[in-house]
Design an enzyme around this catalytic site. Structure first.
Site, PDB file in Angstrom:
ATOM      1  N   ASP A 165       0.677  -1.240  -0.129  1.00  0.00           N
ATOM      2  CA  ASP A 165       0.067  -0.025   0.002  1.00  0.00           C
ATOM      3  C   ASP A 165       0.914   1.366  -0.091  1.00  0.00           C
ATOM      4  O   ASP A 165       0.521   2.193  -0.789  1.00  0.00           O
ATOM      5  CB  ASP A 165      -0.781   0.101   1.211  1.00  0.00           C
ATOM      6  CG  ASP A 165      -1.870  -1.216   1.260  1.00  0.00           C
ATOM      7  OD1 ASP A 165      -1.658  -2.093   0.698  1.00  0.00           O
ATOM      8  OD2 ASP A 165      -2.814  -1.032   2.015  1.00  0.00           O
ATOM      9  N   GLU A 388       1.372  -9.683  11.343  1.00  0.00           N
ATOM     10  CA  GLU A 388       1.255  -9.255   9.967  1.00  0.00           C
ATOM     11  C   GLU A 388       2.419  -9.149   9.287  1.00  0.00           C
ATOM     12  O   GLU A 388       2.796  -9.556   8.357  1.00  0.00           O
ATOM     13  CB  GLU A 388       0.152  -8.110  10.082  1.00  0.00           C
ATOM     14  CG  GLU A 388       0.201  -7.893   8.627  1.00  0.00           C
ATOM     15  CD  GLU A 388      -1.051  -6.477   8.451  1.00  0.00           C
ATOM     16  OE1 GLU A 388      -1.065  -5.969   9.666  1.00  0.00           O
ATOM     17  OE2 GLU A 388      -1.383  -6.008   7.537  1.00  0.00           O
TER      18      GLU A 388
HETATM   19  C1  DGY Z   1      -5.977  -2.146   4.022  1.00  0.00           C
HETATM   20  O1  DGY Z   1      -7.382  -1.949   4.103  1.00  0.00           O
HETATM   21  O2  DGY Z   1      -5.203  -1.639   4.714  1.00  0.00           O
HETATM   22  C2  DGY Z   1      -5.693  -3.069   2.796  1.00  0.00           C
HETATM   23  O3  DGY Z   1      -4.371  -3.316   2.609  1.00  0.00           O
HETATM   24  C3  DGY Z   1      -6.501  -2.717   1.397  1.00  0.00           C
HETATM   25  O4  DGY Z   1      -6.227  -3.801   0.891  1.00  0.00           O
END
Ligand code: DGY
Length: 420
Positions: A165, A388
């Site tokens: 992201d 994560e």
């Molecule tokens: C989030 O919501 O952080 C996700 O990475 C989007 O896919």
């Protein structure tokens, strides 16, 4: 170093996490923070389940493909039921597929795992994979139709599409976007996780603006391509699709499917992959298709080349350099860069899934760094749990906990008991 009883206990905990996150037919990445089915998370979940429950592994991929759009695109999120702990939900995305979904895709890892799981148990898997193969073929064809640039590299049209992201590769292309009209919205991610580990408001405004842009044209691929200012040729998407396309071809040949066109597409993707080699950085890099500018970033995505069957000595030298600075896996961004942040999502942390894709690629090409990448991943998980992602310097767990894909990578690869 733990003894085998400790590793057995970690295996049991990883299986418990997969069951914990199982919503019946699909697995959420982790409760609360990500309460839906995510595309590449789900393919990793199938990899994890395949280590102890073959049927459940195939169900995961089958459920994922129920969300496939008529165009062939497989969305990055399938909203099987509404959950207001996540934003943006189906009302914002306005996906146009058979079930409520987002409007973008994610790295095409599903065929990689379909082949792996099939080869683990060909007889029991044959009918299941035969039904999936044409759907995977249609998805890969959609990538070739709508996500290639002139050189044959695969582009991302939203930072969430690469799964990475807030990686620094998107900083310059996102800066060009003025998120006018994005309005007020309430983020949910920062109520589950420390905001210091998440993308900033600057990033989020642009993420939402791009979602609204896609929804405004009903996610029509041609219309969106003409108006979307964010289009970046990306090593994640390119190397992963190239690897997955090789697997799709091998699988199709084993099953006797119609594989026409795939070998030619592999040649296009190979050229595209090589077009991501930045001669100044001396490494694979992302390239802004709108401006032609390089991102100038050594990232964990640069090191996906081996998985795609592409060896490069200078990229290997970068890998050695960055691994000498860390102890808990491949950092998502160069630790020697001023933009490195060891706990902020894709701006530094180590991710078990990337470590797996890098490490298994290195092993397939007989590269000496393969064991080191696996050992680092094992150490991160055995000392800090199924987070994560991890601070690559200290191993501190970050982001969500009891994470599906970290558990899956443990079972399938990082555990000393893993077969792969
Ligand atoms: C989030 O919501 O952080 C996700 O990475 C989007 O896919």
């Amino acid at each position: 170093m733990k003894d085998m009883a400790d590793y057995d206990a970690l295996d049991a905990e990883a299986r418990r996490i997969l069951h914990l996150n199982d919503r019946g037919g699909y697995t959420v990445p982790t409760d609360g923070l990500y309460p839906y089915q995510w595309n590449w998370d789900s393919a990793f979940a199938a990899f994890g389940f395949a280590q102890f429950d073959l049927d459940r592994a195939w169900v995961e991929l089958e459920t994922l493909m129920t969300g496939q759009w008529a165009s062939g695109m497989v969305p990055h999120i399938l909203f099987h039921q509404v959950d207001d702990r996540y934003f943006p939900g189906p009302d914002v995305w306005q996906g146009v597929g058979p079930i409520p979904s987002s409007g973008i895709t994610q790295p095409a890892v599903a065929a990689i795992f379909a082949r792996l799981i099939y080869e683990q148990a060909p007889e029991e898997s044959r009918d299941r994979v035969m039904a999936l193969w044409p759907k995977l073929r249609a998805w890969h064809r959609w990538f070739m139709d709508w996500r290639t640039d002139d050189a044959g590299a695969i582009c991302v049209t939203h930072p969430w599409e690469a799964g990475r992201d807030n990686t620094p590769e998107w900083d310059a292309p996102l800066k060009r976007i003025d998120p006018q009209g994005v309005g007020e919205y309430t983020r949910r991610d920062t109520s589950h996780v420390d905001p210091a580990m998440r993308p900033t408001k600057f990033d989020y405004d642009r993420y939402i603006w791009l979602v609204n842009l896609g929804a405004s044209v009903g996610w029509d691929d041609a219309k969106l391509k003409a108006i979307n200012p964010f289009r970046v040729a990306d090593p994640t998407m390119t190397f992963i699709l190239l690897r997955a396309h090789r697997d799709l071809l091998a699988l199709g040949e084993a099953l006797g499917c119609d594989t026409a066109g795939i070998a030619d597409e592999i040649a296009v993707l190979e050229a595209g992959a090589r077009s991501l080699w930045n001669p100044e950085l001396r490494c694979f890099d992302a390239r802004d298709v709108v401006t032609g500018d390089w991102a100038g970033c050594v990232s964990s995505a640069s090191f996906l080349c081996w998985g795609a069957g592409i060896d490069d000595a200078e990229t290997a030298a970068h890998l050695d350099r960055v691994m000498a600075k860390v102890q808990y896996g491949v950092p998502s961004h160069d630790p020697e860069s001023p933009r490195f942040e060891p706990k902020r999502y894709w701006r530094g942390p180590s991710w078990a899934i990337m470590n797996y894709l890098i490490g298994s690629g290195l092993a397939a090409m007989g590269k000496p760094q393969a064991d080191m990448v696996r050992d680092h991943t094992r150490a991160a998980i055995e000392h800090h749990g199924f987070a994560e992602y991890f601070d690559p310097l200290t191993g501190d767990p970050a982001g969500g906990s009891t994470f599906t894909w970290t558990a899956a990578v443990w079972l399938g690869w990082a555990s000393p008991n893993a077969r792969g």
